[in-house]
Design a protein around this motif. Structure first.
Motif, PDB file in Angstrom:
ATOM      1  N   THR A 125       0.824  -1.206   0.000  1.00 39.11           N
ATOM      2  CA  THR A 125       0.000   0.000   0.000  1.00 39.11           C
ATOM      3  C   THR A 125       0.860   1.260   0.000  1.00 39.11           C
ATOM      4  OG1 THR A 125      -0.156  -0.132   2.419  1.00 39.11           O
ATOM      5  CG2 THR A 125      -1.947  -1.105   1.142  1.00 39.11           C
ATOM      6  N   ASP A 126       2.100   1.123   0.481  1.00 39.27           N
ATOM      7  CA  ASP A 126       3.037   2.244   0.473  1.00 39.27           C
ATOM      8  C   ASP A 126       3.835   2.189  -0.827  1.00 39.27           C
ATOM      9  OD1 ASP A 126       4.941   4.161   0.851  1.00 39.27           O
ATOM     10  OD2 ASP A 126       5.698   3.381   2.754  1.00 39.27           O
ATOM     11  N   LYS A 127       3.488   3.013  -1.784  1.00 34.62           N
ATOM     12  CA  LYS A 127       4.100   2.970  -3.105  1.00 34.62           C
ATOM     13  C   LYS A 127       5.498   3.574  -3.146  1.00 34.62           C
ATOM     14  CE  LYS A 127       0.387   1.090  -4.664  1.00 34.62           C
ATOM     15  NZ  LYS A 127       0.366  -0.383  -4.889  1.00 34.62           N
ATOM     16  N   SER A 128       5.954   4.131  -2.038  1.00 31.15           N
ATOM     17  CA  SER A 128       7.293   4.720  -2.020  1.00 31.15           C
ATOM     18  C   SER A 128       8.373   3.666  -1.792  1.00 31.15           C
ATOM     19  CB  SER A 128       7.385   5.796  -0.931  1.00 31.15           C
ATOM     20  OG  SER A 128       7.325   5.208   0.363  1.00 31.15           O
ATOM     21  N   LYS A 129       7.978   2.465  -1.417  1.00 30.20           N
ATOM     22  CA  LYS A 129       8.943   1.417  -1.129  1.00 30.20           C
ATOM     23  C   LYS A 129       9.601   0.904  -2.402  1.00 30.20           C
ATOM     24  CE  LYS A 129       8.397   1.374   3.302  1.00 30.20           C
ATOM     25  NZ  LYS A 129       9.486   1.793   4.197  1.00 30.20           N
ATOM     26  N   ASN A 130      10.825   0.343  -2.239  1.00 29.37           N
ATOM     27  CA  ASN A 130      11.561  -0.201  -3.376  1.00 29.37           C
ATOM     28  C   ASN A 130      10.901  -1.465  -3.909  1.00 29.37           C
ATOM     29  OD1 ASN A 130      13.726  -0.286  -5.241  1.00 29.37           O
ATOM     30  ND2 ASN A 130      14.764  -1.809  -3.986  1.00 29.37           N
ATOM     31  N   ILE A 131      10.156  -2.168  -3.053  1.00 34.39           N
ATOM     32  CA  ILE A 131       9.441  -3.366  -3.461  1.00 34.39           C
ATOM     33  C   ILE A 131       8.119  -2.958  -4.097  1.00 34.39           C
ATOM     34  CG2 ILE A 131       8.394  -5.526  -2.680  1.00 34.39           C
ATOM     35  CD1 ILE A 131      11.465  -5.369  -2.376  1.00 34.39           C
ATOM     36  N   PHE A 132       7.837  -3.434  -5.324  1.00 36.93           N
ATOM     37  CA  PHE A 132       6.567  -3.069  -5.947  1.00 36.93           C
ATOM     38  C   PHE A 132       5.622  -4.254  -6.101  1.00 36.93           C
ATOM     39  CE2 PHE A 132       8.921  -4.426  -9.703  1.00 36.93           C
ATOM     40  CZ  PHE A 132       7.964  -5.056 -10.484  1.00 36.93           C
ATOM     41  N   LYS A 133       6.146  -5.486  -5.915  1.00 38.31           N
ATOM     42  CA  LYS A 133       5.270  -6.648  -6.054  1.00 38.31           C
ATOM     43  C   LYS A 133       5.891  -7.855  -5.358  1.00 38.31           C
ATOM     44  CE  LYS A 133       4.960  -8.698 -10.098  1.00 38.31           C
ATOM     45  NZ  LYS A 133       4.591  -8.975 -11.523  1.00 38.31           N
ATOM     46  N   VAL A 134       5.019  -8.698  -4.785  1.00 41.17           N
ATOM     47  CA  VAL A 134       5.446  -9.962  -4.190  1.00 41.17           C
ATOM     48  C   VAL A 134       4.475 -11.044  -4.651  1.00 41.17           C
ATOM     49  CG1 VAL A 134       5.881 -11.253  -2.055  1.00 41.17           C
ATOM     50  CG2 VAL A 134       6.360  -8.789  -2.135  1.00 41.17           C
ATOM     51  N   ILE A 135       5.014 -12.160  -5.133  1.00 40.90           N
ATOM     52  CA  ILE A 135       4.182 -13.303  -5.499  1.00 40.90           C
ATOM     53  C   ILE A 135       4.380 -14.379  -4.431  1.00 40.90           C
ATOM     54  CG2 ILE A 135       3.661 -15.100  -7.188  1.00 40.90           C
ATOM     55  CD1 ILE A 135       3.004 -12.353  -8.201  1.00 40.90           C
TER      56      ILE A 135
END
Length: 221
Positions: free
Chosen positions: A154-164
C-alpha cells in the motif's frame, strides 16, 4: 549483498517492515484472503517449525547472480535463521545478528511494534494491513499445486513493488515467495522442506558466545 540477504530473508524488515500506511480503498480479493487465512490458521496450531529454503537472487535479465541455502527454526515468536556464514537469532526480547566473515555479533532489543515482521508473522496475517492482494491462476511445480497470490504494498514509495506468494494448496504452507524490486532485481525464496512440530529447544534462540571463540560483540541495546 551479504548483509541484505541476511536481513532481508524471512525477517523481511527491508521487504515488509515499516509499511503500515493508510489503507487503500481498493478491496482485496476474498479468494486470496481465504487462502492466506488458511495458511495463518494452520501455522498457529503448530508448536514449532523447521524449514529449509533456497534463496536465489536474480538481476534484471533474470540471470541468477547468487543462490544460497538456509534453515529457519521457529517456536512461537522465537526464531533462528541460518545461512552460509550468517545467523539471526531472537528470543522475542533480544536479537543477535552474526556475521562469520568478520566474526562479529550485533545485539539489539526486539522491536515489538506491530509494523515489525518476524518469520512467525510472515506465516500468519502480516498481509492484512500492508498489502493489496489477489489470487492468480494455479500452477503445478514439482508435483505440487500452487495457488499464486500477487501482493502489492500500500506504500508505493517502497523499493518493493510486487510480491508473489505461492501456497501449496494441499499442505496449506507457503512454498515460494518472489519479491520484485523497482530496480529490476528479483529475490526468490523457495521452501524445500517444511517440518512441523520439530523438536526445537529454547536454547536454539539464544546466542551463545562461547561457541564463537573471539567473537566481537557490538551491543546496541
Amino acid at each position: 549483498m551479504k548483509k541484505f540477504v541476511l536481513t532481508g530473508m524471512l525477517l523481511s524488515g527491508i521487504i515488509f517492515g515499516g509499511m503500515a500506511q493508510a489503507q487503500s480503498k481498493v478491496a482485496n480479493d476474498p479468494k486470496a484472503k481465504t487462502v492466506l487465512d488458511g495458511v495463518s490458521a494452520k501455522f498457529k496450531t503448530l508448536k514449532s517449525v523447521v524449514a529449509n529454503f533456497v534463496l536465489k537472487v536474480e538481476g534484471a535479465n533474470n540471470s541468477v547472480t547468487e543462490s544460497k541455502k538456509g534453515t529457519v527454526y521457529m517456536k512461537g515468536p522465537k526464531y533462528k535463521v541460518t545461512m552460509e556464514g550468517q545467523e539471526i537469532i531472537s528470543d522475542n526480547k533480544t536479537s543477535w545478528t552474526y556475521a562469520k566473515d568478520v566474526n562479529e555479533v550485533t545485539i539489539n532489543n526486539v522491536d515489538q511494534s506491530s509494523g515489525s515482521i518476524t518469520p512467525a508473522k510472515l506465516f500468519t496475517n502480516f498481509y492484512d494491513k500492508d498489502f493489496l492482494y489477489r489470487l492468480n491462476s494455479e500452477t503445478t511445480e514439482k508435483g505440487k499445486v500452487l495457488q499464486n497470490i500477487e501482493m502489492t504494498p500500500t506504500d508505493k514509495s517502497k523499493n518493493i513493488f510486487k510480491v508473489i506468494v505461492s501456497v501449496d494448496k494441499k499442505a496449506q504452507n507457503i512454498a515460494k515467495m518472489k519479491v520484485f524490486e523497482k530496480n529490476g532485481n528479483h529475490y526468490t525464496y523457495e521452501i524445500t522442506n517444511f517440518t512441523p512440530n520439530a523438536p526445537v529447544t529454547d536454547a536454539t534462540f539464544i546466542f551463545d558466545a562461547k561457541k564463537y571463540p573471539g567473537v566481537e560483540v557490538v551491543d546496541l541495546r
